[in-house]
Design an enzyme around this catalytic site. Structure first.
Site, short mmCIF file in Angstrom:
data_model
loop_
_atom_site.label_atom_id
_atom_site.label_comp_id
_atom_site.label_asym_id
_atom_site.label_seq_id
_atom_site.Cartn_x
_atom_site.Cartn_y
_atom_site.Cartn_z
N ASP A 67 0.94 -1.41 -0.06
CA ASP A 67 0.14 -0.07 -0.01
C ASP A 67 0.89 1.37 -0.05
OD1 ASP A 67 -1.84 -2.00 0.37
OD2 ASP A 67 -2.67 -1.15 2.24
N ALA A 141 -1.62 1.05 6.66
CA ALA A 141 -2.03 2.29 5.85
C ALA A 141 -2.55 3.52 6.31
CB ALA A 141 -2.62 1.47 4.45
N GLU A 297 -11.50 -1.21 2.05
CA GLU A 297 -10.34 -0.68 2.40
C GLU A 297 -9.97 0.71 1.83
OE1 GLU A 297 -7.79 -4.20 3.41
OE2 GLU A 297 -8.45 -4.65 1.43
C1 FRU Z 1 -4.94 -3.19 1.94
C2 FRU Z 1 -4.61 -3.50 3.32
C3 FRU Z 1 -4.94 -2.34 4.37
C4 FRU Z 1 -4.29 -2.24 5.35
C5 FRU Z 1 -2.84 -3.14 4.99
C6 FRU Z 1 -2.26 -3.76 5.95
O1 FRU Z 1 -3.90 -3.63 1.08
O2 FRU Z 1 -5.30 -4.39 3.89
O3 FRU Z 1 -6.45 -1.82 4.46
O4 FRU Z 1 -3.88 -1.07 6.13
O5 FRU Z 1 -3.33 -3.67 3.74
O6 FRU Z 1 -0.93 -4.51 5.53
#
Ligand code: FRU
Length: 444
Positions: A67, A141, A297
């Protein structure tokens, strides 16, 4: 505190200015992502990403990368420092003994930074939080803004706590699994040869699930839990400081994780109650998907032509039983934050992976770019056809199949409630003029 008016951004994004003491956000009931919207999902030329047909560069020499978000100015435009742009990515060291498969990376996630002069050749800067004072034991993230007047970065991030897979999803520990955090104090040292983040951060917890609008980890019976992914923005008309985040709507009384009511994703919101952005109040979600999808997300907005474009990403495996959709970026459009959201393209599907490579990329972050948008993402599973295939693969095969670097960005045309993928851009491309008002950022 700056307002939309002082930033001169509202007219550029097509919004009337209503700043002043009387102007405030109108809070209303959440919009709904419905089963019938999902039934409309169909892959077309306009919403299907091209197959990634080249071997992308690894932007980090020794870390897995996923991310990613750019450093923006307070008004959402791209921050620039002596011609440099900065991005932040979740990264993990695959050499750690605890990391056997790419899935283990989440437990060791740290935010790294990268910088570039052209928005596509990224150089690695290092870890953002060298100190030990950050909250949680995994950094998930977020997003980051640079306040030019204060000469400091605001890092919004998810303070994620260890998850014991034996006991998941009911995590029997205090404090809860995910909280929203802010780190402020760092600034940018940009010279002719590169960029360094300098200075100390102060860390603050700014948001926790309340158990009423947002499910706590202890209430959760779902296949996974969410209270994460803060995304800051200034209200384009009132100038209020706001955050979106990913949450779950409490739906008590259903113990079976596969009960449709446990597919209870929402896009949450908070409003700052002080100028330092260290204190916030929870607002109702702007969108819910109870009975539809468990995870919405990395939600974010693009403001354009007076429209609020609300985007989120979701996986195939998080749809409620009986519903299906691809690994994708979805979007809705409205004329206000709590307005009547129309699903883009009727179904809400904006970018899907192609059927030949259904898991090739994930985590699209959409940024305004002139009359278009650019969606940046990371390379996920290469040469893998389904989640079921992943279940059959050895640890080494999983490691080999995981991209772990930035995917080609996609230019997307936004036209009212319709969108169209126009072209593929360079790997990891982030446009320098991103954001409302096309701000120039800081020149040192
Ligand atoms: C999306 C996610 C986010 C989270 C992160 C954790 O790819 O699931 O929602 O913050 O990856 O690695």
């Amino acid at each position: 505190m700056k307002t939309a008016g002082t930033l001169g951004l509202a007219t550029a994004a097509g919004f009337p200015l209503t700043t002043g003491s009387a102007a405030a956000l109108e809070v209303d009931e959440p919009a709904q992502w419905t089963e019938s919207d999902v039934d409309q999902i169909e892959l077309t030329d306009d919403n299907t990403a091209p197959v990634v047909d080249h071997e992308p560069d690894q932007i980090s020499e020794d870390r897995l990368v996923w991310d990613t978000w750019p450093l923006r100015n307070r008004d959402g435009s791209m921050a620039q420092f002596n011609g440099w742009q900065i991005i932040f990515s979740l990264t993990a060291d695959p050499g750690r003994p605890e990391i056997d498969t790419p899935g283990d990376r989440h437990n060791w996630a740290r935010i790294s930074y990268f910088y570039s002069r052209d928005g596509k050749s990224w150089q690695e800067g290092g870890l953002v939080f060298e100190d030990e004072d950050w909250y949680g034991n995994q950094q998930w993230a977020g997003m980051a803004i640079y306040d030019e007047e204060e000469d400091q970065i605001y890092h919004f991030y998810t303070a994620s706590e260890e998850i014991d897979p034996e006991r998941f999803p009911r995590i029997q520990q205090e404090p809860p699994g995910q909280r929203l955090a802010l780190a402020k104090g760092q600034t940018v040292d940009a010279g002719p040869n590169g960029v360094e983040l300098v200075g100390e951060n102060d860390h603050h917890i700014i948001g926790e699930a309340d158990g009423e609008m947002y499910e706590t980890v202890h209430q959760s019976s779902g296949i996974i839990f969410a209270f994460r992914d803060p995304w800051y923005f200034q209200h384009p008309e009132t100038g209020e400081d706001l955050l979106l985040f990913e949450g779950n709507t409490p739906t008590p009384g259903y113990d079976d994780p596969n009960h449709p009511k446990n597919f209870n994703g929402n896009i949450g919101a908070m409003r700052a109650t002080n100028d330092d952005l260290t204190e916030w109040e929870l607002l109702p979600p702007v969108l819910e998907s109870v009975g539809v999808n468990q995870q919405l997300e990395r939600p974010h907005f693009v403001f354009q032509g007076g429209n609020w474009y609300l985007f989120t990403i979701t996986h195939e495996f998080t749809y409620a039983p009986g519903l299906s959709g691809p690994e994708a970026l979805h979007g809705w459009v409205s004329d206000s934050m709590y307005g009547d959201y129309e699903p883009l393209n009727e179904s809400s599907l904006v970018v899907a992976n192609p059927t030949e490579a259904p898991l090739q990329a994930y985590s699209w972050d959409t940024m305004q770019h002139g009359s278009n948008a650019v969606a940046q993402s990371f390379l996920n599973w290469q040469g893998v056809e389904s989640d079921a295939e992943l279940d059959q693969m050895s640890d080494q095969e999983l490691m080999d199949a995981f991209g772990g670097t930035l995917a080609p960005s996609l230019q997307i045309n936004l036209d009212g409630d319709e969108t169209r993928i126009v072209t593929e851009k360079a790997d990891g491309y982030v446009p320098p003029s991103t954001g409302r008002g096309g701000g120039q950022g800081r020149q040192q």
